[in-house]
Write a protein that holds these residues in place. Structure first.
Motif, PDB file in Angstrom:
ATOM      1  N   HIS A   1      -3.384   0.179  -3.313  1.00  0.00           N
ATOM      2  CA  HIS A   1      -2.965  -1.176  -2.947  1.00  0.00           C
ATOM      3  C   HIS A   1      -2.631  -1.868  -4.262  1.00  0.00           C
ATOM      4  O   HIS A   1      -3.440  -1.851  -5.194  1.00  0.00           O
ATOM      5  CB  HIS A   1      -4.117  -1.911  -2.240  1.00  0.00           C
ATOM      6  CG  HIS A   1      -3.916  -3.393  -2.153  1.00  0.00           C
ATOM      7  ND1 HIS A   1      -3.431  -4.010  -1.029  1.00  0.00           N
ATOM      8  CD2 HIS A   1      -4.142  -4.381  -3.056  1.00  0.00           C
ATOM      9  CE1 HIS A   1      -3.372  -5.321  -1.241  1.00  0.00           C
ATOM     10  NE2 HIS A   1      -3.801  -5.559  -2.465  1.00  0.00           N
TER      11      HIS A   1
ATOM     12  N   ASP B   1       0.866  -1.176   0.000  1.00  0.00           N
ATOM     13  CA  ASP B   1       0.000   0.000   0.000  1.00  0.00           C
ATOM     14  C   ASP B   1       0.900   1.222   0.000  1.00  0.00           C
ATOM     15  O   ASP B   1       1.895   1.261   0.723  1.00  0.00           O
ATOM     16  CB  ASP B   1      -0.876   0.042   1.259  1.00  0.00           C
ATOM     17  CG  ASP B   1      -1.816  -1.148   1.385  1.00  0.00           C
ATOM     18  OD1 ASP B   1      -2.133  -1.771   0.353  1.00  0.00           O
ATOM     19  OD2 ASP B   1      -2.229  -1.440   2.519  1.00  0.00           O
TER      20      ASP B   1
ATOM     21  N   TRP C   1      -5.707   5.381  -0.663  1.00  0.00           N
ATOM     22  CA  TRP C   1      -4.351   4.973  -1.012  1.00  0.00           C
ATOM     23  C   TRP C   1      -4.431   3.910  -2.092  1.00  0.00           C
ATOM     24  O   TRP C   1      -5.503   3.404  -2.413  1.00  0.00           O
ATOM     25  CB  TRP C   1      -3.580   4.452   0.200  1.00  0.00           C
ATOM     26  CG  TRP C   1      -4.177   3.238   0.848  1.00  0.00           C
ATOM     27  CD1 TRP C   1      -3.980   1.932   0.497  1.00  0.00           C
ATOM     28  CD2 TRP C   1      -5.095   3.218   1.941  1.00  0.00           C
ATOM     29  NE1 TRP C   1      -4.713   1.094   1.311  1.00  0.00           N
ATOM     30  CE2 TRP C   1      -5.407   1.868   2.225  1.00  0.00           C
ATOM     31  CE3 TRP C   1      -5.676   4.211   2.736  1.00  0.00           C
ATOM     32  CZ2 TRP C   1      -6.279   1.486   3.233  1.00  0.00           C
ATOM     33  CZ3 TRP C   1      -6.546   3.819   3.739  1.00  0.00           C
ATOM     34  CH2 TRP C   1      -6.829   2.479   3.984  1.00  0.00           C
TER      35      TRP C   1
ATOM     36  N   GLU D   1      -8.075   2.191  -2.677  1.00  0.00           N
ATOM     37  CA  GLU D   1      -8.813   1.901  -1.445  1.00  0.00           C
ATOM     38  C   GLU D   1      -9.283   3.169  -0.731  1.00  0.00           C
ATOM     39  O   GLU D   1      -8.561   4.155  -0.682  1.00  0.00           O
ATOM     40  CB  GLU D   1      -7.949   1.077  -0.493  1.00  0.00           C
ATOM     41  CG  GLU D   1      -7.676  -0.315  -1.051  1.00  0.00           C
ATOM     42  CD  GLU D   1      -7.138  -1.274  -0.021  1.00  0.00           C
ATOM     43  OE1 GLU D   1      -7.945  -2.058   0.511  1.00  0.00           O
ATOM     44  OE2 GLU D   1      -5.928  -1.224   0.247  1.00  0.00           O
TER      45      GLU D   1
END
Length: 149
Positions: free
Chosen positions: A126, A86, A124, A113
């Motif tokens: 992923h 991430d 962020w 996400e």
């Protein structure tokens, strides 16, 4: 634990977890997970660093099973296997970052996400990578449901 995985990323960066430390967890991966983290750094993180020409530190990479459970992630999370990371890039909208990865790189799963469409840099990114059979699955998760990206 400061093994170099790729020109710009170390093992320490991809296993760092203040939460694990606070809970006394040993978040060190085994040799198979380290090899997977090196592939992840080479095939995902390095191309991102090259394209956007800025240093960044992933917020989450490898998670031992206990840490993964503590953050209430899926028991099948690719973080446990050393296949997922991430991250965000300062000054780059997460939607733009995810779009570039989707359109350019080979990956297994890409999820933007906790994304709010009204705030392009919300949430962020992923991204996972595995050796062979990458699914090129790209999704947006807004905190409630998934949809294709």
């Amino acid at each position: 634990m400061n093994r170099i995985l790729s020109p710009h990323f170390t093992l320490r960066e991809l296993i760092h977890s203040p939460l694990a430390r606070r809970h006394g967890m040993d978040n060190r991966p085994g040799p198979r997970e380290v090899a997977r983290l090196a592939r992840l750094a080479t095939h995902i993180l390095e191309p991102v660093r090259t394209r956007f020409e800025r240093p960044f530190t992933p917020s989450s990479g490898y998670r031992c099973p206990a840490l993964n459970a503590l953050v209430k992630s899926s028991p099948a999370s690719q973080h446990i296997r050393g296949e997922a990371v991430d991250f965000e890039l300062p000054g780059i909208a997460n939607r733009d970052l995810a779009g570039w990865i989707r359109d350019t790189l080979i990956f297994d799963q890409l999820i933007l996400e906790f994304h709010n469409p009204d705030v392009p840099d919300s949430g962020w990114v992923h991204c996972s990578y595995r050796q062979g059979n990458n699914r090129q699955m790209s999704l947006i998760f807004d905190g409630r449901s998934y949809r294709e990206f």
